[in-house]
Write an enzyme that holds these catalytic residues in place. Structure first.
Site, PDB file in Angstrom:
ATOM      1  N   GLY A  20      37.129  42.072  39.158  1.00 44.20           N
ATOM      2  CA  GLY A  20      37.109  40.615  39.237  1.00 44.20           C
ATOM      3  C   GLY A  20      35.859  40.023  38.605  1.00 44.20           C
TER       4      GLY A  20
ATOM      5  N   GLU B 179      40.739  48.733  38.643  1.00 47.06           N
ATOM      6  CA  GLU B 179      41.887  48.475  39.519  1.00 47.06           C
ATOM      7  C   GLU B 179      42.909  49.601  39.536  1.00 47.06           C
ATOM      8  OE1 GLU B 179      40.377  46.339  37.628  1.00 47.06           O
ATOM      9  OE2 GLU B 179      40.115  44.444  38.705  1.00 47.06           O
TER      10      GLU B 179
ATOM     11  N   GLU C 149      36.654  39.697  35.062  1.00 50.94           N
ATOM     12  CA  GLU C 149      37.622  38.596  34.873  1.00 50.94           C
ATOM     13  C   GLU C 149      36.920  37.248  34.952  1.00 50.94           C
ATOM     14  OE1 GLU C 149      40.418  40.120  37.898  1.00 50.94           O
ATOM     15  OE2 GLU C 149      41.907  40.185  36.283  1.00 50.94           O
TER      16      GLU C 149
ATOM     17  N   ALA D 277      36.060  42.278  43.556  1.00 47.97           N
ATOM     18  CA  ALA D 277      36.474  41.805  44.880  1.00 47.97           C
ATOM     19  C   ALA D 277      35.523  42.324  45.953  1.00 47.97           C
ATOM     20  CB  ALA D 277      37.891  42.290  45.176  1.00 47.97           C
TER      21      ALA D 277
END
Ligand SMILES: NC(=O)c1ccc[n+]([C@@H]2O[C@H](COP(=O)([O-])OP(=O)(O)OC[C@H]3O[C@@H](n4cnc5c(N)ncnc54)[C@H](O)[C@@H]3O)[C@@H](O)[C@H]2O)c1
Length: 701
Positions: free
Chosen positions: A102, A125, A105, A61
């Protein structure tokens, strides 16, 4: 657009380009979906390679968008991943350098993944009190197996790509590419395109099976161990639940479970605290009038004056960072003792397997000693750590000023003396600064960087940069008695003393504070640090401030010779050779006698009152420190308390905790404390900044 598009033969290359780490901000996400749409629409394109420019594939992010509507604006990360999965042309993630959160991901949403060795792979995270929220907890177990995936997700630790690629049966990477990653990725993509043209299906991670031979027993075991290790933090156990869902539920139901957990965690005070700390840590280095591009001075050699408790630890910091140190003392015996302590510390690390013998030798090789100031002439920085006595400091700074080269920085490690006064002993007050290390200086993360009235901007910038190099959390403080941390702790200690007078025992106070989450309560802490240190400071401080009332119990304790662990007795009794604090009848009798002399009838005091008198005392003084400009921001105070005073991380620091409870409620509590006849009513008048924020319904942050 923060992603570029280019055609290489029949392969479209989409390159994330959002420095410094290709964070998945709004423009980057749009760049990916636009690039993908273009590739799908172009009949000349047979496959797509997704990669990152510069120093990362993607760090996850974009923290600059945290909390803003852009962070979740469509296409959000989930939508981007769905678009990748839906592509009818093979998409290959070409992973290098950094692939986190992210970013990982995103890669798991691609049909294939190739990686360069050395890429750092992680789901960090959990360190922000969260779980991966865009399918990470459902897809990683499908490619690495439940156990490896859970280890990565619960720990948040980084693992190198080549290690993961070696795991038997792993499907995270289709290929490890040594050498030119892009060339390898293009060739790989072209081959896959050929297969697809022959009718081969496009693989999706979501379609892989997850299994575990002993799922229930394994999950129970993990719940027990993770639960025991993560007491105050809900996220690690929730990581387990999310991964359990990958095992127990169909993919889409698992995704819904992940989302549910993610959103619930977002609302927890622990997650808010950890996100606050993440941002607070980054904020410490921002000094409004000293921009990031302020030139710095080169520091290739450091002089440390005084080889005692602090001098030795300070020297180790520089030796660890490969910076040569020369240590000065008054007598050869003191030097020998200082060097022997440093060596002993390193040897202990070698014994524990934390340091290699050759590193020890290299570090000791960087250390020189001297009894003569002339030998400090070529040092770029001098850090003074001699006795806490202004006359001694004067003598030392005059000598340093005389011998050190022009432009060399002179730093003092004083805890309580006036840095401006010390600067005035020299002809170069602009080169003088405070570097307040915490004991043990080679271990504690905090460094208060004390900016004198005349400290030059480049001197401040240099010391901040150097602090980072020696791996400290540097917080700028203005000049005042005690700087940020110790000025606040004085109020905390005064309250601890009042609590004894009103009916508490030291162990009751310590237990309440430790239950709140502090590493150590005030009295155990006093016994560890030495109660004589505070005694010495009080003798000076309360002569200067005769009207400031404090409890004499600590003085009475010191008069009994009970300085703490070092004298085998303090607030607690100790068995020789052990550190366990044992409640002391002698001390409790002393407190009772003192209480009776004051005419106070003891009362039962709740843990809640104990904790909040101590913590709100920190907050009230902290608010004054922010208002006076001693601290640049409230979050700097939180960093001081988290890294220097054992304040519980899951509460985010005293100022963050006050925000969480609500400043209105904090002020109400202070008004209640004000009505206690045995407390200091004047102190509990809420600081103007606090009163104003509370009245306006605002927070420190
Ligand atoms: N001990 C702590 O927890 C702590 C924490 C933060 C800051 N400080 C500050 O650090 C400084 C040093 O404290 P310490 O605990 O290391 O003290 P210490 O007594 O352990 O060491 C001081 C050393 O300085 C040497 N010294 C004294 N005068 C000198 C001179 N004129 N020239 C050269 N050497 C001289 C002494 O021989 C001694 O070895 C003090 O200003 C103290 O307030 C201490």
């Amino acid at each position: 657009m923060s992603a570029s598009y280019e055609l290489r033969g029949n392969v479209a290359v989409i390159t994330l380009d959002n420095p410094p780490v290709n964070g998945l901000g709004y423009a980057t996400r749009v760049g990916i979906t636009d690039g993908l749409a273009r590739a799908i629409a172009d009949p000349a394109v047979a496959a797509v390679v997704l990669t990152g420019a510069g120093k990362a594939f993607s760090g996850g992010a974009d923290i600059r968008e945290f909390g803003s509507p852009k962070a979740i604006a469509e296409p959000n990360l989930l939508s981007v991943i769905l678009a990748l999965e839906a592509s009818n042309k093979p998409v290959v993630a070409a992973i290098h350098s950094v692939c986190m959160g992210g970013g990982l991901e995103l890669a798991l949403g691609c049909h294939y993944r190739v990686a360069a060795p050395g890429a750092q792979i992680s789901f960090p995270e959990v360190k922000l009190g969260l779980i991966p929220g865009a399918g990470g907890t459902q897809r990683l177990p499908r490619v690495l197996g439940v156990e490896t995936a859970l280890n990565l997700i619960v720990s948040g630790e980084t693992v190198k790509s080549e290690l993961l690629a070696q795991l038997p049966g792993q499907k995270l990477f289709d290929k490890l590419i040594d050498g030119d990653l892009m060339a390898g990725a293009l060739a790989f993509a072209a081959e896959r395109a050929g297969e697809v043209a022959q009718g081969a299906p496009l693989p999706l991670v979501r379609n892989l099976k997850v299994a575990h031979p002993n799922a229930d027993a394994y999950l129970q075991f993990v719940r027990n161990t993770v639960g025991a290790m993560s007491r105050n933090f809900p996220a690690p156990l929730q990581c387990v639940e999310a991964v359990a869902a990958s095992l127990k539920l169909p993919f889409d139901a698992g995704m819904r479970k992940e989302r549910e957990i993610f959103l619930a965690l977002m609302m927890t005070p622990e997650c808010k605290a950890m996100r606050h700390v993440f941002m607070a840590e980054r904020a410490t280095s921002k000094i409004p009038d000293v921009p990031a591009d302020t030139p710095t001075r080169a520091v290739a050699k450091v002089a440390v004056i005084g080889a005692g408790t602090m001098g030795g630890g300070i020297a180790m910091n520089f030796l660890n960072a490969g910076v040569p140190v020369v240590m000065l003392e008054m007598k050869p015996e003191a030097l020998d003792k200082g060097v022997a302590t440093i060596r002993r510390n390193y040897e202990a690390q070698v014994r524990k397997g934390k340091l290699k013998q050759d590193k020890l030798d290299a570090r000791m090789g960087l250390l020189a000693t001297t009894l003569s100031y002339a030998d400090l002439a070529d040092a770029d920085l001098g850090v003074e750590a001699v006795f806490e006595d202004i006359a001694v400091k004067e003598q030392v700074f005059k000598q340093l000023d005389a011998v050190m080269k022009p432009g060399a920085i002179l730093a003092t490690n004083t805890s309580t003396l006036d840095v401006n006064r010390i600067a005035a002993f020299t002809k170069r007050p602009q080169d003088v600064i405070g570097t307040h290390f915490f004991s043990p200086a080679n271990v504690m993360k905090l460094l208060e960087v004390v900016r004198g009235e005349k400290t030059a901007k480049d001197v401040l910038a240099t010391v901040m940069q150097l602090g980072k190099k020696i791996k400290k959390t540097c917080v700028v403080s203005g000049v005042c008695d005690g700087f940020i941390g110790n000025r606040m702790i004085e109020q905390y200690s005064r309250q601890a003393g009042f609590l004894l007078e009103e009916g508490c025992t030291p162990e009751q106070v310590d237990k309440a504070v430790e239950k709140f989450g502090f590493a150590m309560g005030p009295f155990r802490m006093g016994d560890l640090a030495g109660n004589d240190v505070g005694w010495y400071i009080r003798k000076r401080r309360y002569v200067e401030k005769p009207n400031l009332r404090y409890s004499k119990t600590a003085d009475l304790l010191c008069e009994m010779g009970r300085f703490g662990q070092k004298t085998g007795a303090g607030w607690y009794d100790y068995v020789p050779g052990k550190r366990d604090a044992i409640a002391s009848q002698v001390v409790n009798d002393m407190i009772a006698k003192h209480r009776a002399a004051l005419g106070i009838t003891p009362r039962k005091i709740s843990d809640d009152e104990i904790v909040h008198r101590l913590v709100w005392a920190l907050v009230n003084e902290g608010a004054k420190i922010v208002e006076e400009g001693i601290a640049l921001r409230a979050s700097d105070i939180d960093m001081v308390y988290l890294t220097g005073y054992g304040f519980p991380l899951h509460r985010g620091g005293p100022m963050c905790y006050a925000d969480t409870v609500g400043l209105f409620n904090v002020v109400q509590a202070m008004k209640r404390f004000q009505r206690n006849p045995h407390d200091d009513a004047a102190f509990w008048e809420p600081a103007p900044l606090l009163a104003r924020l509370a009245a306006e319904g605002k927070t420190f942050s």
